[in-house]
Design an enzyme around this catalytic site. Structure first.
Site, mmCIF file in Angstrom:
data_model
loop_
_atom_site.group_PDB
_atom_site.id
_atom_site.type_symbol
_atom_site.label_atom_id
_atom_site.label_comp_id
_atom_site.label_asym_id
_atom_site.label_seq_id
_atom_site.Cartn_x
_atom_site.Cartn_y
_atom_site.Cartn_z
ATOM 1 N N HIS A 275 16.794 1.639 4.985
ATOM 2 C CA HIS A 275 15.696 0.679 5.010
ATOM 3 C C HIS A 275 15.585 0.041 3.631
ATOM 4 O O HIS A 275 16.284 0.448 2.701
ATOM 5 C CB HIS A 275 14.378 1.376 5.382
ATOM 6 C CG HIS A 275 13.989 2.415 4.388
ATOM 7 N ND1 HIS A 275 14.441 3.732 4.449
ATOM 8 C CD2 HIS A 275 13.248 2.333 3.263
ATOM 9 C CE1 HIS A 275 13.967 4.394 3.429
ATOM 10 N NE2 HIS A 275 13.261 3.574 2.686
ATOM 11 N N HIS B 165 12.910 -1.995 0.512
ATOM 12 C CA HIS B 165 11.596 -2.282 -0.089
ATOM 13 C C HIS B 165 11.792 -3.589 -0.857
ATOM 14 O O HIS B 165 12.849 -3.791 -1.473
ATOM 15 C CB HIS B 165 11.182 -1.173 -1.066
ATOM 16 C CG HIS B 165 11.125 0.197 -0.429
ATOM 17 N ND1 HIS B 165 9.955 0.769 0.042
ATOM 18 C CD2 HIS B 165 12.117 1.099 -0.174
ATOM 19 C CE1 HIS B 165 10.217 1.967 0.539
ATOM 20 N NE2 HIS B 165 11.520 2.191 0.435
ATOM 21 N N GLU C 60 11.569 -0.082 -6.132
ATOM 22 C CA GLU C 60 10.684 1.073 -6.349
ATOM 23 C C GLU C 60 11.035 1.726 -7.685
ATOM 24 O O GLU C 60 10.186 1.836 -8.568
ATOM 25 C CB GLU C 60 10.840 2.068 -5.197
ATOM 26 C CG GLU C 60 10.443 1.437 -3.846
ATOM 27 C CD GLU C 60 9.827 2.408 -2.883
ATOM 28 O OE1 GLU C 60 10.534 3.328 -2.444
ATOM 29 O OE2 GLU C 60 8.627 2.268 -2.585
ATOM 30 N N HIS D 79 17.468 1.906 0.560
ATOM 31 C CA HIS D 79 17.508 3.379 0.592
ATOM 32 C C HIS D 79 18.312 3.862 1.788
ATOM 33 O O HIS D 79 17.964 3.555 2.947
ATOM 34 C CB HIS D 79 16.077 3.932 0.678
ATOM 35 C CG HIS D 79 15.314 3.761 -0.590
ATOM 36 N ND1 HIS D 79 13.932 3.746 -0.650
ATOM 37 C CD2 HIS D 79 15.748 3.580 -1.861
ATOM 38 C CE1 HIS D 79 13.544 3.582 -1.899
ATOM 39 N NE2 HIS D 79 14.629 3.479 -2.657
ATOM 40 N N HIS E 89 6.090 -0.588 8.132
ATOM 41 C CA HIS E 89 6.159 -0.371 6.673
ATOM 42 C C HIS E 89 7.421 -0.991 6.086
ATOM 43 O O HIS E 89 7.435 -1.389 4.920
ATOM 44 C CB HIS E 89 6.164 1.137 6.370
ATOM 45 C CG HIS E 89 5.029 1.872 7.010
ATOM 46 N ND1 HIS E 89 3.721 1.744 6.582
ATOM 47 C CD2 HIS E 89 4.984 2.730 8.071
ATOM 48 C CE1 HIS E 89 2.928 2.501 7.339
ATOM 49 N NE2 HIS E 89 3.675 3.105 8.253
ATOM 50 N N THR F 180 9.064 8.148 -1.064
ATOM 51 C CA THR F 180 8.207 7.194 -1.785
ATOM 52 C C THR F 180 7.120 6.628 -0.874
ATOM 53 O O THR F 180 6.376 5.739 -1.257
ATOM 54 C CB THR F 180 9.029 6.004 -2.335
ATOM 55 O OG1 THR F 180 9.553 5.266 -1.210
ATOM 56 C CG2 THR F 180 10.159 6.475 -3.222
HETATM 57 C C1 LIG Z 1 7.495 4.894 6.747
HETATM 58 C C2 LIG Z 1 7.866 6.333 6.659
HETATM 59 N N1 LIG Z 1 8.990 6.530 5.759
HETATM 60 C C3 LIG Z 1 9.461 7.906 5.621
HETATM 61 C C4 LIG Z 1 9.865 8.463 7.001
HETATM 62 N N2 LIG Z 1 10.608 9.682 6.913
HETATM 63 C C5 LIG Z 1 9.855 10.865 6.415
HETATM 64 C C6 LIG Z 1 9.437 11.883 7.465
HETATM 65 O O1 LIG Z 1 10.146 11.782 8.635
HETATM 66 C C7 LIG Z 1 10.083 12.948 9.402
HETATM 67 S S1 LIG Z 1 12.087 9.506 6.277
HETATM 68 O O2 LIG Z 1 12.580 10.771 5.862
HETATM 69 O O3 LIG Z 1 12.898 8.767 7.155
HETATM 70 C C8 LIG Z 1 11.774 8.601 4.880
HETATM 71 S S2 LIG Z 1 12.829 8.364 3.543
HETATM 72 C C9 LIG Z 1 11.716 7.436 2.626
HETATM 73 S S3 LIG Z 1 12.124 6.842 1.064
HETATM 74 N N3 LIG Z 1 11.395 5.455 0.831
HETATM 75 O O4 LIG Z 1 11.653 7.791 0.093
HETATM 76 O O5 LIG Z 1 13.566 6.660 1.089
HETATM 77 C C10 LIG Z 1 10.567 7.298 3.355
HETATM 78 C C11 LIG Z 1 10.593 7.944 4.626
HETATM 79 ZN ZN LIG Z 2 12.534 3.853 0.835
#
Ligand SMILES: CCN[C@H]1CN(CCOC)S(=O)(=O)c2sc(S(N)(=O)=O)cc21
Ligand SMILES: [Zn+2]
Length: 260
Positions: free
Chosen positions: A93, A95, A105, A118, A63, A198
């Protein structure tokens, strides 16, 4: 498991099938309207203590590209601003969009940036595990930084030079000694609001802190992110990793606050 992506059939408009919270009341990202944000003089500065951070690896999770950190103690935390406790850095990471298109985003008055970084942190004071924090309101604090194209970023090459090692979904390589403080813009003035992840599982667990000043990166540096693919090495198709962003969601009465 629940296969989701950013394509026509498995993209953001289809996520509510397996993740009904997608239509919830505190979803992210949002469009930020600076003139409607409430300036809150009680909002202090964001304080980042990353000096002893320990990066571990860089990975392609199908992703995005993610850099993970050692989070077994408070060696790298964010605090202040809207946060009641220090939150531990877990990963960061990005986007981004397709060539010439935009890929952030969050948007500002309907305008999107080329990309968005992020930095994901969790409240280890209130929660025993990251997983618990990620699925509970205000368990996470995500610092969002916009990327705008212009001159080359002097430190981003440390990330983009490693991207060829994680081209395919499921690839992970060592990535030690990187401190993301080098990516931050000079000013950390920000907007903050209560929102969600997100991406699926879209948990409504995030205190969002979106920095106003973008970091400037070159089109060439951004192009290197598009050499990644969503697919695994063993799969036939090679689907270029780009446009991995969710569009803005309804505010549903939430207030966005602004630091000065
Ligand atoms: C592809 C999967 N992304 C998520 C993976 N995780 C969530 C659950 O994990 C136990 S996470 O907390 O590391 C985050 S933060 C995040 S964003 N774009 O809102 O910053 C997405 C995700
Ligand atoms: Zn993110």
């Amino acid at each position: 498991g629940n296969q989701w992506g950013y394509g026509k059939d498995d993209g953001p408009s289809a996520w509510n099938k397996n993740y009904p919270i997608a239509d919830g009341d505190r979803q992210s990202p949002i469009d930020i309207l600076p003139h409607q944000a409430r300036h809150d003089p009680n909002l202090g500065p964001i304080v980042l203590n990353y000096d002893r951070c320990t990066s571990i690896n860089i990975a392609n999770n199908g992703h995005s590209v993610v850099v993970e950190f050692e989070d077994s103690d408070d060696r790298s935390v964010i605090q202040g601003g809207p946060l009641d406790n220090p939150y531990r850095l877990k990963q960061f990471h990005f986007h981004w969009g397709g060539k010439g298109c935009h890929g952030s985003e969050h948007t500002v008055e309907g305008n999107s940036y080329a990309s968005e970084l992020h930095l994901v942190h969790w409240n280890a004071v209130k929660f025993k595990t990251f997983g618990d924090a990620a699925s509970t309101p205000d368990g996470l604090a995500v610092l969002g930084i916009f990327l705008e194209t212009g001159d080359e970023h002097r430190w981003l090459h440390m990330i983009t030079d490693a991207l060829y090692t994680v081209k395919f979904k499921g690839s992970v390589t060592d990535f030690k000694g990187f401190n993301p403080k080098c990516l931050l813009p000079s000013s950390l003035h920000y907007w903050t609001y209560l929102g969600s992840l997100t991406t699926p599982p879209l948990h409504e667990s995030v205190i969002w802190i979106v920095v106003k000043e973008p970091m400037i990166v070159s089109e060439k540096q951004l192009g290197k992110f598009r050499t990644l693919v969503f697919t695994g090495e063993e799969e036939d198709e090679r689907t270029r990793m780009e446009n991995n962003f969710r569009p803005p969601q309804l505010l549903k009465g939430r207030t966005v606050r602004s630091s000065n």
